[in-house]
Design a protein around this motif. Structure first.
Motif, PDB file in Angstrom:
ATOM      1  N   ILE A 103       0.853  -1.187   0.000  1.00 32.22           N
ATOM      2  CA  ILE A 103       0.000   0.000   0.000  1.00 32.22           C
ATOM      3  C   ILE A 103       0.888   1.236   0.000  1.00 32.22           C
ATOM      4  N   ILE A 109      -5.418   6.293   4.021  1.00 30.77           N
ATOM      5  CA  ILE A 109      -4.776   5.330   4.927  1.00 30.77           C
ATOM      6  C   ILE A 109      -3.581   5.964   5.634  1.00 30.77           C
ATOM      7  N   ASN A 168     -10.076   0.693   6.112  1.00 27.13           N
ATOM      8  CA  ASN A 168      -9.618   1.139   4.796  1.00 27.13           C
ATOM      9  C   ASN A 168      -8.629   0.148   4.180  1.00 27.13           C
ATOM     10  N   THR A 171     -10.676  -2.789   2.945  1.00 30.54           N
ATOM     11  CA  THR A 171     -11.383  -2.460   1.705  1.00 30.54           C
ATOM     12  C   THR A 171     -10.427  -2.423   0.516  1.00 30.54           C
ATOM     13  N   THR A 172      -9.261  -1.805   0.724  1.00 33.61           N
ATOM     14  CA  THR A 172      -8.274  -1.708  -0.358  1.00 33.61           C
ATOM     15  C   THR A 172      -7.806  -3.085  -0.811  1.00 33.61           C
ATOM     16  N   GLU A 175     -10.571  -4.876  -2.786  1.00 33.34           N
ATOM     17  CA  GLU A 175     -10.702  -4.351  -4.145  1.00 33.34           C
ATOM     18  C   GLU A 175      -9.570  -4.868  -5.027  1.00 33.34           C
ATOM     19  N   ARG A 176      -8.372  -4.923  -4.470  1.00 31.90           N
ATOM     20  CA  ARG A 176      -7.231  -5.433  -5.222  1.00 31.90           C
ATOM     21  C   ARG A 176      -7.408  -6.909  -5.542  1.00 31.90           C
TER      22      ARG A 176
END
Length: 243
Positions: A103, A109, A168, A171-172, A175-176
């Motif tokens: 990330i 974030i 967060n 969620t990230t 999605e990835r």
């Protein structure tokens, strides 16, 4: 015309047509397989990362509560055993963007990390002062610091920051994972479409080449037979009648 069909050039032309199609198709297959494998590997990595995040979600609030309770019990009862318990407990979880999460240190974030780390550092600074007061026997002053709104604000800031940070990150990563899974599906579809197509084209070209060679052979044999018959006919000196 007959010599052209039976020449190596014609066979080379037929094979070249197949290889002209095969090379880009094979390249697409290899690239699709590579991207599919990379995406699948990323999914496995992200899955481990998500498990790590979930494990943090189940512990950060408990640790904060246990540390706060130990300080309150030490200030209320005056029992030094609670101070030792505080010192032996695992410290609060720092909101660090781990390298394995892949990330970038930017955006929401990163902002959550900065605010939560400030609250984290402030909490341990306040609690260090409270511990010093408790060890010196000044329990009443230590209790007043624990009830101070500033201390509670720092705790709530830390808890909110950790909640937002982990949410967060979760969620990230999801999605990835979804994006990588779609890339894997595209690679599988490309392989499923191109593989039988290559086989079909190879079969068609092979069948066509065989047919062309057979026709050329028939024409060649017919020409040889015709020439032999004509030579024989002109060599006859007697009268001949065809029926």
């Amino acid at each position: 015309s007959v010599s052209f069909h039976k020449s190596p050039f014609m066979r080379l032309l037929g094979s070249s047509a197949f290889f002209i199609f095969l090379i880009p198709a094979a390249a697409i297959l290899v690239i699709s397989a590579w991207y599919g494998w990379c995406s699948y590997s990323k999914i496995q990595t992200i899955d481990r990362q998500l498990k790590r995040v979930i494990s943090l979600e189940g512990t950060y609030f408990y640790r904060d509560e246990a540390l706060n309770m130990s300080l309150n019990m030490a200030a209320t009862t005056g029992d030094k055993a609670w101070i030792k318990r505080y010192e032996t407990l695992d410290k609060r979880i720092r909101p660090v963007i781990e390298s394995q999460w892949n990330i970038a240190e930017g955006g929401t974030i990163a902002a959550d990390v900065v605010l939560t780390e400030l609250a984290y550092d402030k909490l341990y600074e306040l609690e260090g002062n409270i511990i010093d007061l408790l060890k010196s026997g000044n329990n009443s002053y230590a209790a007043s610091l624990l009830k101070n709104p500033g201390y509670d604000d720092q705790r709530q800031t830390y808890i909110r920051g950790m909640t937002n940070f982990l949410t967060n990150v979760h969620t990230t990563l999801e999605e990835r994972s979804e994006k990588d899974w779609k890339n894997t599906q595209k690679a599988i579809i490309a392989i499923m479409i191109l593989s039988p197509l290559i086989i079909i084209i190879w079969l068609v070209l092979n069948k066509t080449g065989k047919y062309v060679r057979e026709r050329a052979e028939v024409k060649r044999n017919s020409g040889v037979f015709g020439k032999q018959w004509q030579d024989t006919f002109y060599a006859i000196t007697d009268g001949v009648c065809f029926l």
